[in-house]
Design a protein around this motif. Structure first.
Motif, PDB file in Angstrom:
ATOM      1  N   VAL A 157      15.589  -3.083  36.464  1.00  0.00           N
ATOM      2  CA  VAL A 157      14.434  -3.693  36.894  1.00  0.00           C
ATOM      3  C   VAL A 157      13.505  -3.832  35.525  1.00  0.00           C
ATOM      4  N   ILE A 158      13.133  -4.896  35.738  1.00  0.00           N
ATOM      5  CA  ILE A 158      11.731  -5.463  34.791  1.00  0.00           C
ATOM      6  C   ILE A 158      10.408  -5.084  35.362  1.00  0.00           C
ATOM      7  N   HIS A 159       9.541  -4.257  34.717  1.00  0.00           N
ATOM      8  CA  HIS A 159       8.433  -3.961  34.955  1.00  0.00           C
ATOM      9  C   HIS A 159       7.406  -5.128  34.812  1.00  0.00           C
ATOM     10  N   ASP A 160       6.206  -5.104  35.501  1.00  0.00           N
ATOM     11  CA  ASP A 160       5.166  -6.038  35.299  1.00  0.00           C
ATOM     12  C   ASP A 160       4.452  -5.805  33.890  1.00  0.00           C
ATOM     13  N   SER A 161       4.785  -4.766  33.082  1.00  0.00           N
ATOM     14  CA  SER A 161       4.283  -4.722  31.652  1.00  0.00           C
ATOM     15  C   SER A 161       4.904  -5.389  30.889  1.00  0.00           C
ATOM     16  N   VAL A 162       6.288  -6.161  30.864  1.00  0.00           N
ATOM     17  CA  VAL A 162       6.864  -6.972  30.027  1.00  0.00           C
ATOM     18  C   VAL A 162       6.474  -8.173  29.922  1.00  0.00           C
ATOM     19  N   GLU A 163       6.121  -8.918  28.816  1.00  0.00           N
ATOM     20  CA  GLU A 163       5.568 -10.211  28.635  1.00  0.00           C
ATOM     21  C   GLU A 163       6.583 -11.345  28.089  1.00  0.00           C
ATOM     22  N   SER A 164       7.678 -10.670  27.402  1.00  0.00           N
ATOM     23  CA  SER A 164       8.788 -11.914  26.997  1.00  0.00           C
ATOM     24  C   SER A 164       9.995 -11.129  27.162  1.00  0.00           C
ATOM     25  N   ILE A 165      11.125 -12.041  27.324  1.00  0.00           N
ATOM     26  CA  ILE A 165      12.543 -11.826  27.366  1.00  0.00           C
ATOM     27  C   ILE A 165      13.188 -12.504  26.104  1.00  0.00           C
ATOM     28  N   GLY A 166      13.617 -11.842  25.178  1.00  0.00           N
ATOM     29  CA  GLY A 166      14.202 -12.356  23.846  1.00  0.00           C
ATOM     30  C   GLY A 166      15.329 -13.170  23.889  1.00  0.00           C
ATOM     31  N   GLY A 167      15.795 -13.918  22.759  1.00  0.00           N
ATOM     32  CA  GLY A 167      16.914 -14.712  22.960  1.00  0.00           C
ATOM     33  C   GLY A 167      18.329 -13.542  23.203  1.00  0.00           C
ATOM     34  N   HIS A 168      19.121 -14.270  23.888  1.00  0.00           N
ATOM     35  CA  HIS A 168      20.342 -13.620  24.052  1.00  0.00           C
ATOM     36  C   HIS A 168      20.055 -12.205  24.666  1.00  0.00           C
ATOM     37  N   ALA A 169      19.001 -11.919  25.073  1.00  0.00           N
ATOM     38  CA  ALA A 169      18.531 -10.421  25.548  1.00  0.00           C
ATOM     39  C   ALA A 169      19.866  -9.895  26.497  1.00  0.00           C
ATOM     40  N   PHE A 170      20.045 -10.856  27.661  1.00  0.00           N
ATOM     41  CA  PHE A 170      20.904 -10.290  28.675  1.00  0.00           C
ATOM     42  C   PHE A 170      22.345 -11.098  28.550  1.00  0.00           C
ATOM     43  N   GLN A 171      22.553 -11.573  27.488  1.00  0.00           N
ATOM     44  CA  GLN A 171      23.605 -12.682  27.282  1.00  0.00           C
ATOM     45  C   GLN A 171      25.130 -11.937  27.539  1.00  0.00           C
ATOM     46  N   GLY A 172      25.867 -12.288  28.494  1.00  0.00           N
ATOM     47  CA  GLY A 172      26.996 -11.968  28.862  1.00  0.00           C
ATOM     48  C   GLY A 172      27.104 -10.615  29.758  1.00  0.00           C
ATOM     49  N   CYS A 173      25.968 -10.416  30.410  1.00  0.00           N
ATOM     50  CA  CYS A 173      25.992  -9.309  31.503  1.00  0.00           C
ATOM     51  C   CYS A 173      26.613  -9.934  32.760  1.00  0.00           C
ATOM     52  N   GLU A 174      27.874  -9.906  32.801  1.00  0.00           N
ATOM     53  CA  GLU A 174      28.826 -10.370  33.765  1.00  0.00           C
ATOM     54  C   GLU A 174      28.600  -9.934  35.134  1.00  0.00           C
ATOM     55  N   GLU A 175      28.179  -8.453  35.233  1.00  0.00           N
ATOM     56  CA  GLU A 175      28.063  -7.739  36.695  1.00  0.00           C
ATOM     57  C   GLU A 175      26.535  -7.932  36.958  1.00  0.00           C
ATOM     58  N   LEU A 176      25.824  -8.307  36.430  1.00  0.00           N
ATOM     59  CA  LEU A 176      24.407  -8.628  37.082  1.00  0.00           C
ATOM     60  C   LEU A 176      24.517  -9.501  38.007  1.00  0.00           C
ATOM     61  N   LYS A 177      23.743  -9.399  39.134  1.00  0.00           N
ATOM     62  CA  LYS A 177      24.136 -10.296  40.403  1.00  0.00           C
ATOM     63  C   LYS A 177      22.536 -10.757  40.559  1.00  0.00           C
ATOM     64  N   GLU A 178      21.519 -10.011  40.406  1.00  0.00           N
ATOM     65  CA  GLU A 178      20.319 -10.572  40.813  1.00  0.00           C
ATOM     66  C   GLU A 178      19.129  -9.998  39.783  1.00  0.00           C
ATOM     67  N   ILE A 179      18.116 -10.712  39.456  1.00  0.00           N
ATOM     68  CA  ILE A 179      17.142 -10.433  38.809  1.00  0.00           C
ATOM     69  C   ILE A 179      15.885 -11.018  38.979  1.00  0.00           C
ATOM     70  N   VAL A 180      14.770 -10.034  39.043  1.00  0.00           N
ATOM     71  CA  VAL A 180      13.256 -10.554  39.468  1.00  0.00           C
ATOM     72  C   VAL A 180      12.461 -10.469  38.195  1.00  0.00           C
ATOM     73  N   ILE A 181      11.930 -11.682  37.797  1.00  0.00           N
ATOM     74  CA  ILE A 181      11.044 -11.891  36.787  1.00  0.00           C
ATOM     75  C   ILE A 181       9.784 -11.696  37.278  1.00  0.00           C
ATOM     76  N   PRO A 182       9.200 -10.506  36.411  1.00  0.00           N
ATOM     77  CA  PRO A 182       7.576 -10.265  37.114  1.00  0.00           C
ATOM     78  C   PRO A 182       6.626 -11.186  36.512  1.00  0.00           C
ATOM     79  N   GLU A 183       5.644 -11.107  37.248  1.00  0.00           N
ATOM     80  CA  GLU A 183       4.394 -12.190  36.921  1.00  0.00           C
ATOM     81  C   GLU A 183       4.117 -12.050  35.532  1.00  0.00           C
ATOM     82  N   SER A 184       4.272 -10.782  34.850  1.00  0.00           N
ATOM     83  CA  SER A 184       3.651 -10.666  33.420  1.00  0.00           C
ATOM     84  C   SER A 184       4.416 -11.377  32.512  1.00  0.00           C
ATOM     85  N   VAL A 185       5.915 -11.578  32.605  1.00  0.00           N
ATOM     86  CA  VAL A 185       6.723 -12.520  31.811  1.00  0.00           C
ATOM     87  C   VAL A 185       6.132 -13.858  31.501  1.00  0.00           C
TER      88      VAL A 185
END
Length: 385
Positions: free
Chosen positions: A171-199
């Protein structure tokens, strides 16, 4: 495993999955007196008190299970624990005040517990989050499959979860402003992601190689996807939901050869009926180009048609031919033709002035050096300004 305060300054204590001493690199071994494993505990004795865990010190130690870093260590360098696939727990002492480089713990899919000792001036693991957070910037530096991102985090650092193959949800909260390079690279089991409005920014390869990712939801109508490779290798991604009125914006953010369906969140489009993740692998070429084109020009004709079709038209075409939809990994007997068509569309895309040629073509083969990363970071800062 132990009382951390008991570890001498010139030793590292550890456990392994096979009950044997780990194999040290030649560089590391030169600096040690001994490396033994007895009574369920490994002990590495260094010639001098340990202040820095150097580059690749414990890289590829697949049996390393738990490690205690002694008080006195103040720095962990690039890739120090890279690909320690058996590692499940790490303790950061209060003396450690500098983690150079992202990727110190990348490729550790079974890491479940991260603890920062209280009193550390630079980092903490607030709220039992199982992560390392920079106190001064509230940036999440490193996480693991059990990380719960605190609502105070403002940025997710590059390589923070890279290679965390067993991360199933985050869960990425709406306090997060950026997601860095390679941050979740290779997270093969991750099925869904919600990018909050703050990003506001998602950087290169942030979700590269997330092969299990099927759905993305963007809450903002203008999140900047910094690189066309931010989602490279998401081979099972079916649909991207975006706010009303922002479909055209997000079409510009993704390469056109990646024919993921971009729809308004809450729309009545029958996206659940779309089995294939990519129209290139959803329909035979003869459905796309039913005319009398010869085998020599059918690829070009199909390419032209795809580039001129809207997503709604593509959905309509697929629904009109339900019997032809195939498993995306077995598209009839025309796989080579489709691969050639996709390559042609990629080549066209590269000619359309996508300005991120400084990044490697294949995320799996990248070996980022510290100085190269710093140059990339400086270029991005210049672009942002």
């Amino acid at each position: 495993m132990t009382d951390y305060s008991l570890v001498p300054a010139n030793e590292i204590w550890y456990t392994t999955t096979d009950g044997k001493a780990i194999e040290l690199s030649a560089t590391t071994e030169e600096k040690t007196v001994s490396n033994t494993y007895k009574d369920g505990k490994g002990v590495i004795v260094f010639k001098e008190p340990l202040t820095v865990i150097k580059v690749d010190y414990f890289a590829d130690c697949e049996t390393l299970q738990e490690v205690v870093i002694p008080s006195g260590v103040n720095e962990i360098e690039w890739h120090a624990f890279k690909n320690c696939t058996g590692l499940h727990e790490i303790f950061i002492p209060s003396t450690l005040n500098r983690i150079i480089g992202a990727g110190a713990f990348c490729g550790c899919p079974n890491l479940t517990k991260i603890t920062v000792e209280e009193g550390n001036p630079e980092y903490d693991s607030r709220e039992g989050c199982n992560a390392i957070i920079d106190k001064s910037t509230d940036r999440l530096m490193f996480g693991c499959r059990n990380t719960v991102i605190p609502s105070s985090v403002t940025d997710i650092e590059e390589y923070a979860f890279q290679g965390c193959k067993n991360l199933k949800e985050i869960v990425i909260h709406d306090s997060v402003e950026s997601i860095g390079g390679h941050a979740f690279q290779g997270c093969e089991e991750l099925k869904e992601i919600v990018i909050p409005e703050s990003v506001t920014h998602i950087y290169q390869y942030a979700f590269g190689g997330c092969t299990g990712l099927e759905k993305i939801v963007f809450a903002s109508s203008e999140t900047r996807i910094w690189s066309k490779r931010s989602f490279k290798g998401c081979n099972n991604l079916k649909v991207i939901y975006v706010p009303k009125g922002s479909v055209d914006y997000y079409k510009e953010q993704f390469p056109r050869y990646m024919r993921w369906l971009i729809v308004e969140d809450g729309s009545d489009w029958p996206v659940n009926e779309i089995v294939a993740k990519d129209v290139l692998f959803a329909l035979p070429l003869r459905v796309l180009v039913p005319g009398n084109e010869t085998e020599d020009n059918i690829l070009l004709a199909a390419k032209r048609k795809l580039k001129n079709m809207s997503d709604r038209e593509i959905i309509k075409l697929i629904l009109e031919h339900p019997d032809t939809i195939t498993d995306s990994t077995k598209p009839y007997n025309e796989k080579e033709d489709y691969e050639e068509l996709e390559k042609k569309m990629r080549d066209d895309e590269d000619e359309d002035n996508w300005d991120d040629e400084e990044y490697e073509d294949e995320w799996e083969e990248e070996e980022w050096e510290e100085d190269e990363w710093e140059e990339e970071e400086e270029e991005e800062d210049d672009d942002e300004s």
